[in-house]
Design an enzyme around this catalytic site. Sequence first.
Site, PDB file in Angstrom:
ATOM      1  N   HIS A   1     106.588 -36.388 -24.954  1.00 49.98           N
ATOM      2  CA  HIS A   1     107.804 -35.676 -25.701  1.00 49.98           C
ATOM      3  C   HIS A   1     108.685 -36.045 -24.912  1.00 49.98           C
ATOM      4  O   HIS A   1     109.069 -36.218 -23.914  1.00 49.98           O
ATOM      5  CB  HIS A   1     107.568 -34.370 -25.098  1.00 49.98           C
TER       6      HIS A   1
ATOM      7  N   ASP B   1     108.856 -18.870 -30.957  1.00 48.16           N
ATOM      8  CA  ASP B   1     109.816 -20.034 -30.105  1.00 48.16           C
ATOM      9  C   ASP B   1     110.908 -20.869 -31.281  1.00 48.16           C
ATOM     10  O   ASP B   1     112.647 -21.239 -31.094  1.00 48.16           O
ATOM     11  CB  ASP B   1     109.708 -21.695 -29.940  1.00 48.16           C
TER      12      ASP B   1
ATOM     13  N   ARG C   1     119.635 -18.876 -30.059  1.00 43.56           N
ATOM     14  CA  ARG C   1     120.379 -19.662 -28.195  1.00 43.56           C
ATOM     15  C   ARG C   1     121.207 -21.026 -29.473  1.00 43.56           C
ATOM     16  O   ARG C   1     122.684 -20.941 -29.086  1.00 43.56           O
ATOM     17  CB  ARG C   1     119.367 -20.391 -27.922  1.00 43.56           C
TER      18      ARG C   1
ATOM     19  N   SER D   1     110.938 -23.913 -24.469  1.00 41.46           N
ATOM     20  CA  SER D   1     110.845 -24.490 -26.089  1.00 41.46           C
ATOM     21  C   SER D   1     110.058 -25.901 -25.795  1.00 41.46           C
ATOM     22  O   SER D   1     109.149 -25.155 -27.078  1.00 41.46           O
ATOM     23  CB  SER D   1     112.364 -24.456 -25.910  1.00 41.46           C
TER      24      SER D   1
ATOM     25  N   LYS E   1     105.851 -25.318 -26.861  1.00 44.06           N
ATOM     26  CA  LYS E   1     105.115 -26.255 -28.223  1.00 44.06           C
ATOM     27  C   LYS E   1     103.353 -27.333 -27.700  1.00 44.06           C
ATOM     28  O   LYS E   1     103.160 -27.232 -28.493  1.00 44.06           O
ATOM     29  CB  LYS E   1     105.767 -26.394 -28.741  1.00 44.06           C
TER      30      LYS E   1
END
Length: 434
Positions: A91, A170, A177, A192, A196
């Site tokens: 990620h 999320d 947000r 967040s 995932k």
Amino acid sequence: MSRRIDAVRIIEAKRDGKELDDDEIDWIVDGYTRGRVPPEQMSALAMAVYFRGMTDRETARWTSAMVDSGTRLDLSGLTRAGRRVPTVDKHSTGGVGDSVTLVLTPLLATWELAVPQLSGRGLGHTGGTLDKLESIPGWRADLDADSRRRILEETGAVICAAGADLAPADRALYALRDVTGTVPSIPMVAASIMSKKIAEGTCALVLDVKFGSGAFRPERADAEELARVMVGIGTAAGVRTSALVTANHTPLGRAVGNALEVAECVEILAGGGPPDMVDLTCALAREALATVGIDGDPRERLADGRAMDSFRAMITAQGGDPYAALPVAAETQEVRAPGSGVVRWDALGVGRASWLAGAGRTRPGEAVDPAAGVVLHRVEGNPVRLGDVVATVHAGDPGRLPAACAELASALEIGGPGAARGPAGVVVGRLRGW
């Protein structure tokens, strides 16, 4: 009798700098996801967290509560060619020109492992992996769980959209947000991302946490703190997690825009491509392989064609044609050097220029122009003379060119020999939770 928990008490506790306990965190996350806690109360809590922060324990529990709001996939029994293989994912926190996932995912799949890469779409100046791949004719991002598993077992690699059943808390919290000025909260960002990744069921994860003007966290210290928190969350959840902290003060690679970045990735898979993109891809590949106990040479597999074969197999399995021509913009305009010296690009400005050309969106669901974007002909540190072509803006709508070119020109500085700050993608730190 169990004690009373309510939203106001939780908000007041965090407002006053107190640590929330597990029951309070579970209750508020579940309540907001199910609609029992109204947006104004969750907004107040998000702002309190923004200013007061969370302890590592609170952040880990908040992440766990978001994972538990939906389905957690089980990929532990995944096989390739009849043999069980580990799963590893990557990620990035997002940056300008960052299309590493398109190369790294099929590259890693050339080893005996599987890469379940669940990705997203772009918003603002940073591009989304799914938007980039959707510029390939026929390729599709939406796969059901059975299709994902089948493609992983057949090719070892899949890049697709996350299902609605993965960490639904999320999505609800991010939307809130986004409109309350609380997106930059490190605990919230970490939860967040990690909710995932944990929910998708991977057994190992490598994170690319960027800093610089093109990144989500411009300051290096903030990026290092975010990396530390995420590695801690992953480790606590039983996921072998590593993080590399990397620079994005200037764009990564030379292409910024969907089809333009795909074309650059194909060049890398063919054994060429910009050195900064290749270096970062290989650094992340080595780290990802280390998380599952494999010692290998990524550069060798880029050079000998195995990574390209893997990419083509992955694209074909998801309905795409890896040999088809990519979209080409109807309009282009060159940007020239305003003087002689050494090039210095601001990543944020280049990203905004690509967005203004049509490559990005201002709100979720908005269409993007797959051919729009920017190609840099001179990158940070290159010498130029007055009038040299330094970049080209690509757009489908000629009306977009003036604003995009003006933004790109403002992102360019021509300075003396010491003006350049080095390439993007430089690894300045590494953290391991294993």
